[in-house]
Design a protein around this motif. Structure first.
Motif, PDB file in Angstrom:
ATOM      1  N   ASN A  29       0.816  -1.218   0.000  1.00 57.11           N
ATOM      2  CA  ASN A  29       0.000   0.000   0.000  1.00 57.11           C
ATOM      3  C   ASN A  29       0.848   1.265   0.000  1.00 57.11           C
ATOM      4  OD1 ASN A  29      -2.416  -1.475   0.114  1.00 57.11           O
ATOM      5  ND2 ASN A  29      -2.323  -1.617   2.339  1.00 57.11           N
ATOM      6  N   GLN A  30       2.173   1.116   0.092  1.00 53.54           N
ATOM      7  CA  GLN A  30       3.057   2.272   0.139  1.00 53.54           C
ATOM      8  C   GLN A  30       3.704   2.575  -1.209  1.00 53.54           C
ATOM      9  OE1 GLN A  30       5.716   2.219   3.616  1.00 53.54           O
ATOM     10  NE2 GLN A  30       4.601   0.433   4.368  1.00 53.54           N
ATOM     11  N   VAL A  31       3.385   1.794  -2.237  1.00 56.90           N
ATOM     12  CA  VAL A  31       3.970   1.970  -3.570  1.00 56.90           C
ATOM     13  C   VAL A  31       2.835   2.020  -4.586  1.00 56.90           C
ATOM     14  CG1 VAL A  31       5.560   1.025  -5.282  1.00 56.90           C
ATOM     15  CG2 VAL A  31       6.018   0.690  -2.855  1.00 56.90           C
ATOM     16  N   ARG A  32       2.911   2.974  -5.509  1.00 59.68           N
ATOM     17  CA  ARG A  32       1.862   3.078  -6.531  1.00 59.68           C
ATOM     18  C   ARG A  32       1.863   1.824  -7.406  1.00 59.68           C
ATOM     19  NH1 ARG A  32       4.277   5.813 -11.289  1.00 59.68           N
ATOM     20  NH2 ARG A  32       6.481   6.173 -10.850  1.00 59.68           N
ATOM     21  N   LYS A  33       0.664   1.394  -7.795  1.00 57.94           N
ATOM     22  CA  LYS A  33       0.505   0.129  -8.499  1.00 57.94           C
ATOM     23  C   LYS A  33       1.061   0.163  -9.914  1.00 57.94           C
ATOM     24  CE  LYS A  33      -1.657  -1.461  -4.932  1.00 57.94           C
ATOM     25  NZ  LYS A  33      -0.958  -2.378  -4.015  1.00 57.94           N
ATOM     26  N   ASN A  34       1.251   1.347 -10.468  1.00 61.17           N
ATOM     27  CA  ASN A  34       1.757   1.430 -11.841  1.00 61.17           C
ATOM     28  C   ASN A  34       3.227   1.845 -11.897  1.00 61.17           C
ATOM     29  OD1 ASN A  34       1.403   4.056 -10.968  1.00 61.17           O
ATOM     30  ND2 ASN A  34       0.384   4.783 -12.816  1.00 61.17           N
ATOM     31  N   LEU A  35       3.988   1.571 -10.822  1.00 61.64           N
ATOM     32  CA  LEU A  35       5.429   1.860 -10.850  1.00 61.64           C
ATOM     33  C   LEU A  35       6.081   0.959 -11.903  1.00 61.64           C
ATOM     34  CD1 LEU A  35       7.979   3.193  -9.711  1.00 61.64           C
ATOM     35  CD2 LEU A  35       8.061   1.384  -7.994  1.00 61.64           C
ATOM     36  N   PRO A  36       6.709   1.528 -12.944  1.00 65.24           N
ATOM     37  CA  PRO A  36       7.264   0.697 -14.019  1.00 65.24           C
ATOM     38  C   PRO A  36       8.517  -0.057 -13.565  1.00 65.24           C
ATOM     39  CG  PRO A  36       6.910   2.975 -14.732  1.00 65.24           C
ATOM     40  CD  PRO A  36       6.807   2.964 -13.247  1.00 65.24           C
ATOM     41  N   VAL A  37       8.693  -1.264 -14.131  1.00 69.87           N
ATOM     42  CA  VAL A  37       9.855  -2.096 -13.840  1.00 69.87           C
ATOM     43  C   VAL A  37      10.391  -2.659 -15.151  1.00 69.87           C
ATOM     44  CG1 VAL A  37      10.720  -4.143 -12.654  1.00 69.87           C
ATOM     45  CG2 VAL A  37       8.987  -2.724 -11.554  1.00 69.87           C
ATOM     46  N   ILE A  38      11.701  -2.485 -15.370  1.00 73.87           N
ATOM     47  CA  ILE A  38      12.382  -3.077 -16.523  1.00 73.87           C
ATOM     48  C   ILE A  38      13.363  -4.111 -15.976  1.00 73.87           C
ATOM     49  CG2 ILE A  38      13.874  -2.689 -18.517  1.00 73.87           C
ATOM     50  CD1 ILE A  38      12.831   0.147 -18.672  1.00 73.87           C
ATOM     51  N   PHE A  39      13.165  -5.376 -16.331  1.00 76.34           N
ATOM     52  CA  PHE A  39      14.071  -6.432 -15.913  1.00 76.34           C
ATOM     53  C   PHE A  39      15.199  -6.555 -16.932  1.00 76.34           C
ATOM     54  CE2 PHE A  39      10.189  -7.972 -13.696  1.00 76.34           C
ATOM     55  CZ  PHE A  39      10.708  -7.974 -12.409  1.00 76.34           C
ATOM     56  N   VAL A  40      16.440  -6.543 -16.432  1.00 81.70           N
ATOM     57  CA  VAL A  40      17.632  -6.730 -17.269  1.00 81.70           C
ATOM     58  C   VAL A  40      18.330  -7.978 -16.736  1.00 81.70           C
ATOM     59  CG1 VAL A  40      19.791  -5.729 -18.071  1.00 81.70           C
ATOM     60  CG2 VAL A  40      17.823  -4.251 -17.652  1.00 81.70           C
ATOM     61  N   THR A  41      18.374  -9.051 -17.528  1.00 84.40           N
ATOM     62  CA  THR A  41      18.821 -10.338 -17.018  1.00 84.40           C
ATOM     63  C   THR A  41      19.744 -11.040 -17.998  1.00 84.40           C
ATOM     64  OG1 THR A  41      18.072 -12.507 -16.245  1.00 84.40           O
ATOM     65  CG2 THR A  41      16.786 -11.478 -17.978  1.00 84.40           C
ATOM     66  N   GLY A  42      20.554 -11.941 -17.455  1.00 87.58           N
ATOM     67  CA  GLY A  42      21.391 -12.811 -18.268  1.00 87.58           C
ATOM     68  C   GLY A  42      20.815 -14.203 -18.417  1.00 87.58           C
ATOM     69  N   MET A  43      19.572 -14.418 -17.933  1.00 85.59           N
ATOM     70  CA  MET A  43      18.922 -15.719 -18.063  1.00 85.59           C
ATOM     71  C   MET A  43      18.624 -16.030 -19.533  1.00 85.59           C
ATOM     72  SD  MET A  43      16.125 -15.475 -14.967  1.00 85.59           S
ATOM     73  CE  MET A  43      15.440 -17.087 -15.421  1.00 85.59           C
ATOM     74  N   PRO A  44      18.505 -17.307 -19.904  1.00 94.02           N
ATOM     75  CA  PRO A  44      18.043 -17.646 -21.261  1.00 94.02           C
ATOM     76  C   PRO A  44      16.668 -17.034 -21.511  1.00 94.02           C
ATOM     77  CG  PRO A  44      18.956 -19.580 -20.172  1.00 94.02           C
ATOM     78  CD  PRO A  44      18.888 -18.504 -19.132  1.00 94.02           C
ATOM     79  N   PRO A  45      16.420 -16.516 -22.711  1.00 92.69           N
ATOM     80  CA  PRO A  45      15.152 -15.817 -22.974  1.00 92.69           C
ATOM     81  C   PRO A  45      13.916 -16.635 -22.641  1.00 92.69           C
ATOM     82  CG  PRO A  45      16.710 -15.441 -24.762  1.00 92.69           C
ATOM     83  CD  PRO A  45      17.338 -16.454 -23.863  1.00 92.69           C
ATOM     84  N   GLN A  46      13.902 -17.935 -22.991  1.00 96.79           N
ATOM     85  CA  GLN A  46      12.708 -18.733 -22.741  1.00 96.79           C
ATOM     86  C   GLN A  46      12.432 -18.873 -21.245  1.00 96.79           C
ATOM     87  OE1 GLN A  46      13.209 -22.449 -24.803  1.00 96.79           O
ATOM     88  NE2 GLN A  46      12.890 -21.551 -26.828  1.00 96.79           N
ATOM     89  N   GLU A  47      13.472 -19.044 -20.430  1.00 95.17           N
ATOM     90  CA  GLU A  47      13.269 -19.153 -18.985  1.00 95.17           C
ATOM     91  C   GLU A  47      12.802 -17.832 -18.388  1.00 95.17           C
ATOM     92  OE1 GLU A  47      16.628 -20.730 -16.981  1.00 95.17           O
ATOM     93  OE2 GLU A  47      16.869 -22.447 -18.330  1.00 95.17           O
ATOM     94  N   ALA A  48      13.366 -16.713 -18.877  1.00 90.33           N
ATOM     95  CA  ALA A  48      12.968 -15.407 -18.346  1.00 90.33           C
ATOM     96  C   ALA A  48      11.511 -15.111 -18.660  1.00 90.33           C
ATOM     97  CB  ALA A  48      13.865 -14.314 -18.910  1.00 90.33           C
ATOM     98  N   ARG A  49      11.060 -15.465 -19.877  1.00 86.30           N
ATOM     99  CA  ARG A  49       9.665 -15.178 -20.250  1.00 86.30           C
ATOM    100  C   ARG A  49       8.683 -15.983 -19.408  1.00 86.30           C
ATOM    101  NH1 ARG A  49      11.691 -15.864 -25.733  1.00 86.30           N
ATOM    102  NH2 ARG A  49      12.160 -13.831 -26.663  1.00 86.30           N
ATOM    103  N   LYS A  50       9.106 -17.138 -18.887  1.00 90.34           N
ATOM    104  CA  LYS A  50       8.199 -17.965 -18.097  1.00 90.34           C
ATOM    105  C   LYS A  50       7.883 -17.341 -16.742  1.00 90.34           C
ATOM    106  CE  LYS A  50       9.577 -22.424 -20.110  1.00 90.34           C
ATOM    107  NZ  LYS A  50      10.213 -23.751 -19.824  1.00 90.34           N
ATOM    108  N   ILE A  51       8.809 -16.584 -16.160  1.00 96.83           N
ATOM    109  CA  ILE A  51       8.611 -16.072 -14.803  1.00 96.83           C
ATOM    110  C   ILE A  51       8.255 -14.594 -14.760  1.00 96.83           C
ATOM    111  CG2 ILE A  51      10.150 -17.810 -13.844  1.00 96.83           C
ATOM    112  CD1 ILE A  51      12.305 -15.713 -13.598  1.00 96.83           C
TER     113      ILE A  51
END
Length: 295
Positions: free
Chosen positions: A238-260
């Motif tokens: 309740n202390q953070v606005r629900k539309n706070l944007p998040v960009i994930f930058v990862t070294g995971m394989p693309p297919q595994e990252a898209r699953k989570i």
């Protein structure tokens, strides 16, 4: 408060409590909140959210007085005496809206010159057909049968989350200091204000205590949990606005990252390392409306 207590309990065996306090205050957590969390850790019987021993019962929330009924006199005044022939006051009513093309109230009908066309309601321009280029874009659409490469998650422009008023920051979350320093240097050189966190626990604490315009986070990090776990806690907070944007930058394989990574959250994007600065700039513009060159 619970996140600050969990963070202190997690790292108090490795670092002095004074050092943890200094780090949390430096990251924007109010000193009073940190001191209360340290007192809770030192007193195991203290429950987060309850008053500390010796501080007395928690203050009761103030109650609002009942609103008077429409037409009733203000509190402390007796009933109004109406003059003979007067009408008692009633609830205010809104004046009717003029019909499309009608003159404003208080003005007579407009005189049209010979050959002129009376004004009518405004019409919206027709929407382009699916796949057609926008009116301002030149060039024909891609030929039939061609394959257009999609983005790693979605390159379609979605809703924009305008940053809150006042001084705001972009939060960089990564346990690798080289990646963290590279992102900080690139964004600060473009003119953004940046702050950092080393794990998911710190990211939740800073997001709840600071005004953020955006979070750029790794996914796999040691300790508290993954970047996706932190996103779930922020969306439930309740202390953070629900539309706070998040960009994930990862070294995971693309297919595994898209699953989570959530696919239905319009304020989430996914990038892979090494960072594509042009695509990162595009995602920042799509999510926040801020557009500063990263090239």
């Amino acid at each position: 408060m619970q996140q600050v207590v969990a963070y202190i309990r997690q790292y108090q065996a490795k670092f002095p409590v004074a050092a943890l306090r200094e780090q949390l205050v430096k990251q924007g957590v109010p000193a009073a909140v940190v001191d209360q969390a340290i007192q809770i850790v030192k007193s195991p019987g203290t429950v987060p959210g309850q008053p500390l021993p010796g501080t007395g019962p928690a203050a009761q929330p103030a109650t609002q007085p009942p609103r008077p009924a429409p037409g009733a006199p203000p509190p402390g005044q007796g009933p109004r005496t109406l003059l003979p022939g007067s009408v008692p006051p009633g609830p205010a009513t809104q004046p009717p809206r003029p019909a499309p093309g009608a003159p404003p109230p208080g003005q007579g009908p407009r005189t049209l010159l010979p050959g002129s066309v009376p004004p009518g309601p405004a019409t919206q321009p027709p929407r382009p057909a699916p796949g057609a280029p926008p009116p301002s874009a030149g060039g024909p659409p891609p030929p039939a049968g061609s394959v257009v490469a999609p983005s790693l998650l979605s390159q379609m422009e979605g809703p924009v989350s305008k940053p809150p008023a006042g001084r705001t920051y972009i939060l960089i979350v990564d346990d690798d200091p080289l990646i963290r320093d590279m992102l900080v240097a690139k964004l600060e050189s473009a003119g953004y204000r940046v702050t950092c966190a080393e794990d998911a626990a710190q990211s939740v604490i800073q997001a709840e205590g600071m005004r953020l315009s955006l979070i750029i986070s790794d996914i796999e990090m040691p300790g508290f949990g993954t970047g996706v776990d932190a996103l779930k806690k922020l969306r439930a907070s309740n202390q953070v606005r629900k539309n706070l944007p998040v960009i994930f930058v990862t070294g995971m394989p693309p297919q595994e990252a898209r699953k989570i990574v959530p696919k239905t959250d319009p304020f989430v994007r996914l990038l892979h390392k090494p960072v594509d600065w042009r695509l990162l700039q595009q995602y920042i513009r799509e999510l926040t409306g801020m557009d500063k060159s990263l090239m």
